[in-house]
Write a protein that holds these residues in place. Structure first.
Motif, PDB file in Angstrom:
ATOM      1  N   ILE A  59     -30.726 -74.703 -30.123  1.00 17.27           N
ATOM      2  CA  ILE A  59     -30.060 -75.703 -29.287  1.00 17.27           C
ATOM      3  C   ILE A  59     -28.621 -75.798 -29.779  1.00 17.27           C
TER       4      ILE A  59
ATOM      5  N   ILE B 209     -29.942 -73.859 -24.425  1.00 17.35           N
ATOM      6  CA  ILE B 209     -31.269 -73.896 -25.032  1.00 17.35           C
ATOM      7  C   ILE B 209     -31.878 -72.498 -24.923  1.00 17.35           C
TER       8      ILE B 209
ATOM      9  N   GLU C 237     -31.167 -86.128 -18.779  1.00 15.87           N
ATOM     10  CA  GLU C 237     -32.440 -85.800 -19.414  1.00 15.87           C
ATOM     11  C   GLU C 237     -32.888 -84.421 -18.938  1.00 15.87           C
TER      12      GLU C 237
ATOM     13  N   LEU D 165     -40.866 -78.023 -29.316  1.00 22.50           N
ATOM     14  CA  LEU D 165     -39.530 -78.113 -29.873  1.00 22.50           C
ATOM     15  C   LEU D 165     -39.410 -77.465 -31.248  1.00 22.50           C
TER      16      LEU D 165
ATOM     17  N   ASP E 260     -38.036 -80.911 -33.219  1.00 23.06           N
ATOM     18  CA  ASP E 260     -38.825 -82.051 -32.783  1.00 23.06           C
ATOM     19  C   ASP E 260     -38.451 -83.291 -33.588  1.00 23.06           C
TER      20      ASP E 260
ATOM     21  N   THR F 227     -32.070 -85.765 -34.008  1.00 24.37           N
ATOM     22  CA  THR F 227     -30.932 -86.217 -33.215  1.00 24.37           C
ATOM     23  C   THR F 227     -29.721 -85.389 -33.643  1.00 24.37           C
TER      24      THR F 227
ATOM     25  N   ILE G 137     -27.562 -85.295 -28.924  1.00 21.95           N
ATOM     26  CA  ILE G 137     -28.733 -84.777 -28.230  1.00 21.95           C
ATOM     27  C   ILE G 137     -29.968 -85.242 -29.000  1.00 21.95           C
ATOM     28  N   GLU G 138     -30.855 -85.989 -28.320  1.00 26.39           N
ATOM     29  CA  GLU G 138     -32.084 -86.476 -28.923  1.00 26.39           C
ATOM     30  C   GLU G 138     -33.245 -85.612 -28.442  1.00 26.39           C
ATOM     31  N   ALA G 139     -33.979 -85.004 -29.358  1.00 23.59           N
ATOM     32  CA  ALA G 139     -35.086 -84.105 -29.030  1.00 23.59           C
ATOM     33  C   ALA G 139     -36.413 -84.775 -29.379  1.00 23.59           C
TER      34      ALA G 139
ATOM     35  N   ARG H 173     -38.592 -82.901 -24.432  1.00 24.29           N
ATOM     36  CA  ARG H 173     -37.559 -83.691 -23.748  1.00 24.29           C
ATOM     37  C   ARG H 173     -36.286 -83.725 -24.578  1.00 24.29           C
ATOM     38  N   LEU H 174     -35.165 -83.390 -23.928  1.00 24.43           N
ATOM     39  CA  LEU H 174     -33.844 -83.472 -24.546  1.00 24.43           C
ATOM     40  C   LEU H 174     -33.054 -84.534 -23.789  1.00 24.43           C
TER      41      LEU H 174
ATOM     42  N   ILE I 146     -29.611 -86.088 -23.450  1.00 21.27           N
ATOM     43  CA  ILE I 146     -28.222 -85.734 -23.771  1.00 21.27           C
ATOM     44  C   ILE I 146     -27.342 -86.924 -23.444  1.00 21.27           C
TER      45      ILE I 146
END
Length: 625
Positions: free
Chosen positions: A40, A53, A72, A80, A84, A87, A98-100, A112-113, A115
């Protein structure tokens, strides 16, 4: 009692929400998959941000644009891996972080990413094999863009049910609704993101309406439509009335979306319409609202048939009455009539009162003075020339005879005389002075004269040199004012006479223009800028190449289109010419003798540079100026 019934309704809705099963299993426990996110990364591409990605295999994905919150990106049936729960801080001016996270349940497994962006963005996504590139363009975003595959989701559900016999039934339609829509079409051939043969992807056609209401989350299963609409009205703080035909049930799971978008989705799903009357929103079946509108129009048409007709005269000041007539004819009722008087440029309308009033309003907005543009041009013609010449003149005379004291001693020739004839006045044998090529008088020279006492021998040698340079600028500053979208012409120059002879017409003289000409067509934009279509040309007679005294005309032209702010200046250059000449005059044969050959030749160099610059400044002429 009413208050108690309302409390029971809300408790019932809460029970329905609580009854929805929630799965919080880890991805490895829910569904087996070998597709893992390997990389990522985020970078900047011009004004836009880009998130890339890279997975092991091609993925099914969904993009949701949450307006102000960010974007999203959901990857289905993907793990992930090392990302996983992480952040990733980016801060590249468009993307902040970006929160994974991973989410899984009996229906699906989702990587889920989330952004987070600095402001609203418009996302665009492309896929190349197992790589996804999400481009985030700054600007007002549209409705959430959803991309996914029903077939892929249904396949995931079938594999889950096969591994969990006797488990809860999973409705494929409900799961697919999260990533699809009834209004689905395949991407056009050659479109960005087109997938290879055998792969499946469906895109939702997204409207450009932006939703700005307060965000809310809804999670219902089999809930009454009216109860859901009441909850939305309570969140929005609006007054809402429901018709008796508003019934049915709805199942939904919406998270952090504007209330007006949630309302729009519920109404479309259940075939309902909305109509605002004063400060109250009325909800009813679309067919009911359509019937009401048809009835209203029938009453209106009946009233129009009974209403007396009025006659009015519309005076047109700036526009053409015949052109405005076509617009007004669309407003007329079936009994209306319109005529035009070309002599006075007026329009006569006879119709009901409402049409007459509307016709006055339309004419008021259309019959406006055409704006004018004052165009000021500064035409500068710069010329630089340089000439350099070196010339030589030499000669003399020789006389032999008794008169000069050196007789020949012969009866014939008794006397001998030798003299240069290139210039008989000075007895020059070689007469090649500087100035032969430029026609100018030499600016410097030196002479040497040698003679005998008896004047029998006389030698004369002269060296001359010329170097000339000059600069000149011709400036003209014409101005012209023209209407918007009307061509303005500025020209300056001469007409050259040309004679032609024919058996039928005899000798005829015609004049051709040799002009410096500027054509400009302005267009005023809605934001008070000016688009200029410019054609600049310069035609110059070349008398050095004249045939029978009639010179050819050298043409130079530049054409362009520019966008300028009011009172801003642009310059047109490039009409540029350089003339270089090298000249040499010599005595044949003798000029090629080493060292001595310089006494039998002259040479000169000439350089002439010309450049035409045109400065143009448009100014919008305001009506009050």
């Amino acid at each position: 009692m009413r208050a108690h019934r309302q409390i029971f309704r809300w408790l019932g809705a809460m029970v329905i929400v609580a009854a929805i099963p929630l799965w919080v299993e880890r991805p490895s426990e829910a569904l087996e998959t070998t597709n893992v996110v390997k990389e990522i990364r985020s970078d900047r591409s011009g004004d836009a941000g880009a998130v890339t990605i890279v997975c092991d295999q091609p993925v099914v994905y969904r993009v949701l644009n949450w307006q102000e919150g960010g974007v999203e990106l959901d990857l289905y049936d993907v793990l992930l891996g090392e990302f996983d729960g992480q952040t990733l801080a980016v801060a590249n001016g468009v993307v902040e972080q970006i929160e994974a996270t991973s989410q899984a349940g009996p229906q699906r497994i989702v990587a889920r990413l989330l952004i987070r962006t600095v402001g609203p963005v418009s996302p665009e996504i492309q896929r190349d094999g197992s790589t996804l590139v999400l481009t985030l363009n700054p600007g007002v975003a549209a409705e959430p863009a959803i991309v996914g595959s029903k077939d892929k989701i249904e396949d995931i559900i079938r594999r889950y049910q096969a591994r969990h016999p006797g488990g809860p039934e999973v409705a494929a339609a409900e799961v697919a609704a999260a990533v699809a829509s009834p209004d689905i079409t395949a991407p056009a051939a050659g479109a960005p993101g087109k997938m290879e043969e055998g792969e499946v992807r469906e895109e939702l056609i997204v409207s450009q309406k932006a939703f700005t209401g307060r965000k809310m989350s809804l999670d219902f299963q089999g809930a009454n439509v009216a109860s859901v609409l009441r909850l939305i009205a309570d969140t929005a703080g609006i007054n809402m009335v429901f018709g008796k035909d508003v019934d049915g049930q709805v199942t939904m799971q919406l998270k952090d979306i504007p209330w007006d978008q949630a309302l729009n989705i519920v109404l479309k799903t259940n075939g309902l319409g909305i109509k605002k009357e004063g400060g109250v929103y009325r909800i009813a079946k679309l067919s009911v609202l359509q019937e009401e509108e048809e009835a209203r129009m029938a009453v209106k048409r009946s009233q129009e048939k009974a209403e007396d007709l009025e006659r009015t005269i519309l005076y047109i000041n700036y526009a053409n009455a015949g052109e405005i007539k076509g617009v007004l004819e669309q407003l007329l009722s079936p009994r209306g009539k319109i005529d035009v008087d070309d002599r006075t440029n007026t329009i006569i309308v006879k119709d009901i009162h409402a049409v007459v009033v509307e016709a006055h309003e339309v004419v008021k907005k259309l019959d406006l003075a055409t704006p004018q543009v004052s165009i000021e041009a500064r035409i500068v013609e710069a010329r630089t020339n340089f000439a350099k010449e070196l010339g030589i003149q030499w000669g003399g005379r020789y006389n032999a005879g008794p008169a000069t004291g050196n007789p020949t001693g012969l009866n014939f020739p008794h006397t001998v005389g030798l003299v240069g004839t290139a210039d008989s006045a000075n007895n020059f044998a070689v007469n090649l002075p500087a100035g032969n090529f430029t026609g100018q008088v030499p600016t410097g020279g030196i002479g040497l004269t040698l003679g005998s006492l008896t004047n029998s021998l006389f030698l004369d040698l002269r060296l001359s040199a010329l170097e000339e340079s000059g600069e000149a600028k011709v400036i003209a500053s014409p101005r012209v004012t023209t209407l918007d979208n009307q061509e303005a012409i500025i020209k300056q120059g001469d007409e050259i006479p040309y004679q032609s002879t024919s058996a039928n017409e005899g000798t005829k003289t015609e004049f051709k223009e040799a002009l410096l000409q500027l054509k400009v067509t302005p267009h005023i934009t809605s934001n008070r800028k000016v688009i200029l279509n410019i054609v600049a040309s310069k035609d110059t007679p070349n008398f050095d190449r004249a045939i029978n005294g009639q010179p050819p005309i050298s043409k130079q032209e530049a054409s362009t289109q520019v966008l300028l702010a009011n009172d801003e200046t642009t310059v047109i250059g490039g009409i540029y010419s350089i003339t270089e000449e090298k000249n040499r005059s010599s005595i044949p044969g003798l000029s090629r003798i080493p060292w001595v050959g310089a006494l039998f030749k002259t040479h000169g160099n000439t350089t002439d540079r010309r450049e035409l610059l045109i400065f143009i400044t448009p100014r919008i002429v305001d009506e009050g100026a």
